[in-house]
Motif scaffolding. Structure first.
Motif, PDB file in Angstrom:
ATOM      1  N   LEU A  14     -47.543  28.774   4.251  1.00 42.13           N
ATOM      2  CA  LEU A  14     -46.693  29.962   4.275  1.00 42.13           C
ATOM      3  C   LEU A  14     -45.296  29.628   4.808  1.00 42.13           C
ATOM      4  CD1 LEU A  14     -46.598  32.973   3.708  1.00 42.13           C
ATOM      5  CD2 LEU A  14     -47.480  33.361   6.012  1.00 42.13           C
ATOM      6  N   ALA A  15     -45.229  28.826   5.867  1.00 41.42           N
ATOM      7  CA  ALA A  15     -43.933  28.419   6.417  1.00 41.42           C
ATOM      8  C   ALA A  15     -43.140  27.622   5.384  1.00 41.42           C
ATOM      9  CB  ALA A  15     -44.130  27.581   7.680  1.00 41.42           C
ATOM     10  N   ARG A  16     -43.818  26.721   4.712  1.00 41.91           N
ATOM     11  CA  ARG A  16     -43.147  25.908   3.685  1.00 41.91           C
ATOM     12  C   ARG A  16     -42.651  26.781   2.537  1.00 41.91           C
ATOM     13  NH1 ARG A  16     -44.838  21.862  -0.564  1.00 41.91           N
ATOM     14  NH2 ARG A  16     -43.017  20.522  -0.658  1.00 41.91           N
ATOM     15  N   SER A  17     -43.453  27.754   2.143  1.00 38.24           N
ATOM     16  CA  SER A  17     -43.063  28.656   1.056  1.00 38.24           C
ATOM     17  C   SER A  17     -41.822  29.464   1.421  1.00 38.24           C
ATOM     18  CB  SER A  17     -44.211  29.615   0.725  1.00 38.24           C
ATOM     19  OG  SER A  17     -45.310  28.906   0.250  1.00 38.24           O
ATOM     20  N   HIS A  18     -41.797  29.986   2.635  1.00 35.47           N
ATOM     21  CA  HIS A  18     -40.619  30.745   3.074  1.00 35.47           C
ATOM     22  C   HIS A  18     -39.380  29.850   3.135  1.00 35.47           C
ATOM     23  CE1 HIS A  18     -41.799  34.837   3.915  1.00 35.47           C
ATOM     24  NE2 HIS A  18     -42.928  34.401   4.446  1.00 35.47           N
ATOM     25  N   ASN A  19     -39.575  28.640   3.621  1.00 34.03           N
ATOM     26  CA  ASN A  19     -38.451  27.712   3.713  1.00 34.03           C
ATOM     27  C   ASN A  19     -37.906  27.375   2.328  1.00 34.03           C
ATOM     28  OD1 ASN A  19     -36.795  26.068   5.506  1.00 34.03           O
ATOM     29  ND2 ASN A  19     -37.695  24.352   4.411  1.00 34.03           N
ATOM     30  N   LEU A  20     -38.793  27.124   1.375  1.00 28.31           N
ATOM     31  CA  LEU A  20     -38.362  26.808   0.007  1.00 28.31           C
ATOM     32  C   LEU A  20     -37.704  28.011  -0.667  1.00 28.31           C
ATOM     33  CD1 LEU A  20     -41.359  24.659  -1.229  1.00 28.31           C
ATOM     34  CD2 LEU A  20     -39.037  23.870  -0.733  1.00 28.31           C
ATOM     35  N   MET A  21     -38.212  29.211  -0.393  1.00 31.16           N
ATOM     36  CA  MET A  21     -37.609  30.409  -0.959  1.00 31.16           C
ATOM     37  C   MET A  21     -36.191  30.601  -0.402  1.00 31.16           C
ATOM     38  SD  MET A  21     -37.792  32.851  -3.027  1.00 31.16           S
ATOM     39  CE  MET A  21     -38.994  34.050  -3.399  1.00 31.16           C
ATOM     40  N   GLY A  22     -36.026  30.384   0.880  1.00 35.43           N
ATOM     41  CA  GLY A  22     -34.700  30.477   1.480  1.00 35.43           C
ATOM     42  C   GLY A  22     -33.746  29.467   0.877  1.00 35.43           C
ATOM     43  N   ALA A  41     -38.532  33.740   8.900  1.00 32.81           N
ATOM     44  CA  ALA A  41     -39.992  33.788   8.798  1.00 32.81           C
ATOM     45  C   ALA A  41     -40.583  32.386   8.929  1.00 32.81           C
ATOM     46  CB  ALA A  41     -40.411  34.422   7.475  1.00 32.81           C
ATOM     47  N   ALA A  42     -39.977  31.415   8.274  1.00 35.50           N
ATOM     48  CA  ALA A  42     -40.460  30.032   8.355  1.00 35.50           C
ATOM     49  C   ALA A  42     -40.406  29.538   9.795  1.00 35.50           C
ATOM     50  CB  ALA A  42     -39.629  29.126   7.452  1.00 35.50           C
ATOM     51  N   ARG A  43     -39.331  29.843  10.478  1.00 38.39           N
ATOM     52  CA  ARG A  43     -39.176  29.404  11.865  1.00 38.39           C
ATOM     53  C   ARG A  43     -40.204  30.082  12.768  1.00 38.39           C
ATOM     54  NH1 ARG A  43     -33.642  29.296  15.398  1.00 38.39           N
ATOM     55  NH2 ARG A  43     -34.567  28.308  17.198  1.00 38.39           N
ATOM     56  N   ARG A  44     -40.400  31.364  12.577  1.00 39.97           N
ATOM     57  CA  ARG A  44     -41.366  32.124  13.376  1.00 39.97           C
ATOM     58  C   ARG A  44     -42.788  31.566  13.180  1.00 39.97           C
ATOM     59  NH1 ARG A  44     -39.223  36.576  11.804  1.00 39.97           N
ATOM     60  NH2 ARG A  44     -40.669  36.888  10.095  1.00 39.97           N
ATOM     61  N   ILE A  45     -43.134  31.289  11.949  1.00 39.30           N
ATOM     62  CA  ILE A  45     -44.463  30.752  11.647  1.00 39.30           C
ATOM     63  C   ILE A  45     -44.626  29.360  12.256  1.00 39.30           C
ATOM     64  CG2 ILE A  45     -45.974  29.956   9.783  1.00 39.30           C
ATOM     65  CD1 ILE A  45     -44.642  32.244   8.079  1.00 39.30           C
ATOM     66  N   LEU A  46     -43.583  28.554  12.141  1.00 41.04           N
ATOM     67  CA  LEU A  46     -43.622  27.205  12.710  1.00 41.04           C
ATOM     68  C   LEU A  46     -43.810  27.261  14.228  1.00 41.04           C
ATOM     69  CD1 LEU A  46     -43.371  24.301  11.661  1.00 41.04           C
ATOM     70  CD2 LEU A  46     -40.964  24.399  12.269  1.00 41.04           C
ATOM     71  N   GLU A  47     -43.131  28.190  14.884  1.00 42.48           N
ATOM     72  CA  GLU A  47     -43.290  28.346  16.327  1.00 42.48           C
ATOM     73  C   GLU A  47     -44.713  28.777  16.681  1.00 42.48           C
ATOM     74  OE1 GLU A  47     -40.177  31.063  17.414  1.00 42.48           O
ATOM     75  OE2 GLU A  47     -38.631  29.525  17.252  1.00 42.48           O
ATOM     76  N   THR A  48     -45.290  29.639  15.866  1.00 32.81           N
ATOM     77  CA  THR A  48     -46.665  30.079  16.090  1.00 32.81           C
ATOM     78  C   THR A  48     -47.638  28.913  15.941  1.00 32.81           C
ATOM     79  OG1 THR A  48     -46.150  32.307  15.311  1.00 32.81           O
ATOM     80  CG2 THR A  48     -48.470  31.664  15.307  1.00 32.81           C
ATOM     81  N   ILE A  49     -47.437  28.121  14.906  1.00 34.26           N
ATOM     82  CA  ILE A  49     -48.286  26.940  14.686  1.00 34.26           C
ATOM     83  C   ILE A  49     -48.194  26.012  15.893  1.00 34.26           C
ATOM     84  CG2 ILE A  49     -48.538  24.826  13.322  1.00 34.26           C
ATOM     85  CD1 ILE A  49     -47.634  26.490  10.874  1.00 34.26           C
ATOM     86  N   HIS A  50     -46.992  25.800  16.364  1.00 35.13           N
ATOM     87  CA  HIS A  50     -46.766  24.913  17.503  1.00 35.13           C
ATOM     88  C   HIS A  50     -47.475  25.443  18.750  1.00 35.13           C
ATOM     89  CE1 HIS A  50     -43.967  23.246  20.732  1.00 35.13           C
ATOM     90  NE2 HIS A  50     -44.670  22.220  20.287  1.00 35.13           N
ATOM     91  N   GLN A  51     -47.354  26.728  19.013  1.00 34.17           N
ATOM     92  CA  GLN A  51     -47.993  27.327  20.188  1.00 34.17           C
ATOM     93  C   GLN A  51     -49.512  27.282  20.085  1.00 34.17           C
ATOM     94  OE1 GLN A  51     -46.302  31.236  20.396  1.00 34.17           O
ATOM     95  NE2 GLN A  51     -44.411  30.541  21.339  1.00 34.17           N
ATOM     96  N   GLU A  52     -50.044  27.611  18.916  1.00 34.60           N
ATOM     97  CA  GLU A  52     -51.495  27.649  18.754  1.00 34.60           C
ATOM     98  C   GLU A  52     -52.123  26.262  18.803  1.00 34.60           C
ATOM     99  OE1 GLU A  52     -52.649  29.914  15.326  1.00 34.60           O
ATOM    100  OE2 GLU A  52     -51.780  31.761  16.133  1.00 34.60           O
ATOM    101  N   SER A  53     -51.381  25.267  18.346  1.00 32.00           N
ATOM    102  CA  SER A  53     -51.931  23.918  18.361  1.00 32.00           C
ATOM    103  C   SER A  53     -51.916  23.324  19.763  1.00 32.00           C
ATOM    104  CB  SER A  53     -51.156  23.004  17.416  1.00 32.00           C
ATOM    105  OG  SER A  53     -49.884  22.700  17.961  1.00 32.00           O
ATOM    106  N   GLY A  54     -50.946  23.751  20.578  1.00 32.96           N
ATOM    107  CA  GLY A  54     -50.836  23.229  21.931  1.00 32.96           C
ATOM    108  C   GLY A  54     -50.349  21.795  21.982  1.00 32.96           C
ATOM    109  N   SER A  55     -49.733  21.336  20.896  1.00 39.56           N
ATOM    110  CA  SER A  55     -49.305  19.941  20.827  1.00 39.56           C
ATOM    111  C   SER A  55     -47.996  19.813  20.059  1.00 39.56           C
ATOM    112  CB  SER A  55     -50.374  19.116  20.125  1.00 39.56           C
ATOM    113  OG  SER A  55     -49.905  17.832  19.817  1.00 39.56           O
TER     114      SER A  55
END
Length: 75
Positions: A14-22, A41-55
């Motif tokens: 989803l993050a990649r799709s938003h980034n490509l659409m932009g 949206a891509a940035r928000r999703i990427l931040e969520t992925i980063h937080q949820e992964s914890g790494s």
């Protein structure tokens, strides 16, 4: 663990799709005003992925590193 990895995988797509659409809107001449919500949206999703992964390692994945680099240094 499986559910989390599936969720993160779908979120990465989803993050990649938003980034490509932009990027597409920006290059088509529509301007950055129409591209901005997709980049946000891509940035928000990427931040969520980063937080949820914890790494920080998650942002080194090939599919996410280009998006992460695009937003590096932005508040």
């Amino acid at each position: 663990s499986l559910r989390t990895s599936e969720k993160l995988g779908l979120q990465a797509l989803l993050a990649r799709s938003h980034n490509l659409m932009g990027r597409t809107l920006e290059l088509s001449g529509s301007g950055s005003a129409e591209a901005a919500p997709h980049y946000a949206a891509a940035r928000r999703i990427l931040e969520t992925i980063h937080q949820e992964s914890g790494s920080d390692g998650i942002l080194k994945r090939q599919d996410l590193s280009a998006i992460a680099a695009q937003f590096a240094g932005q508040p």
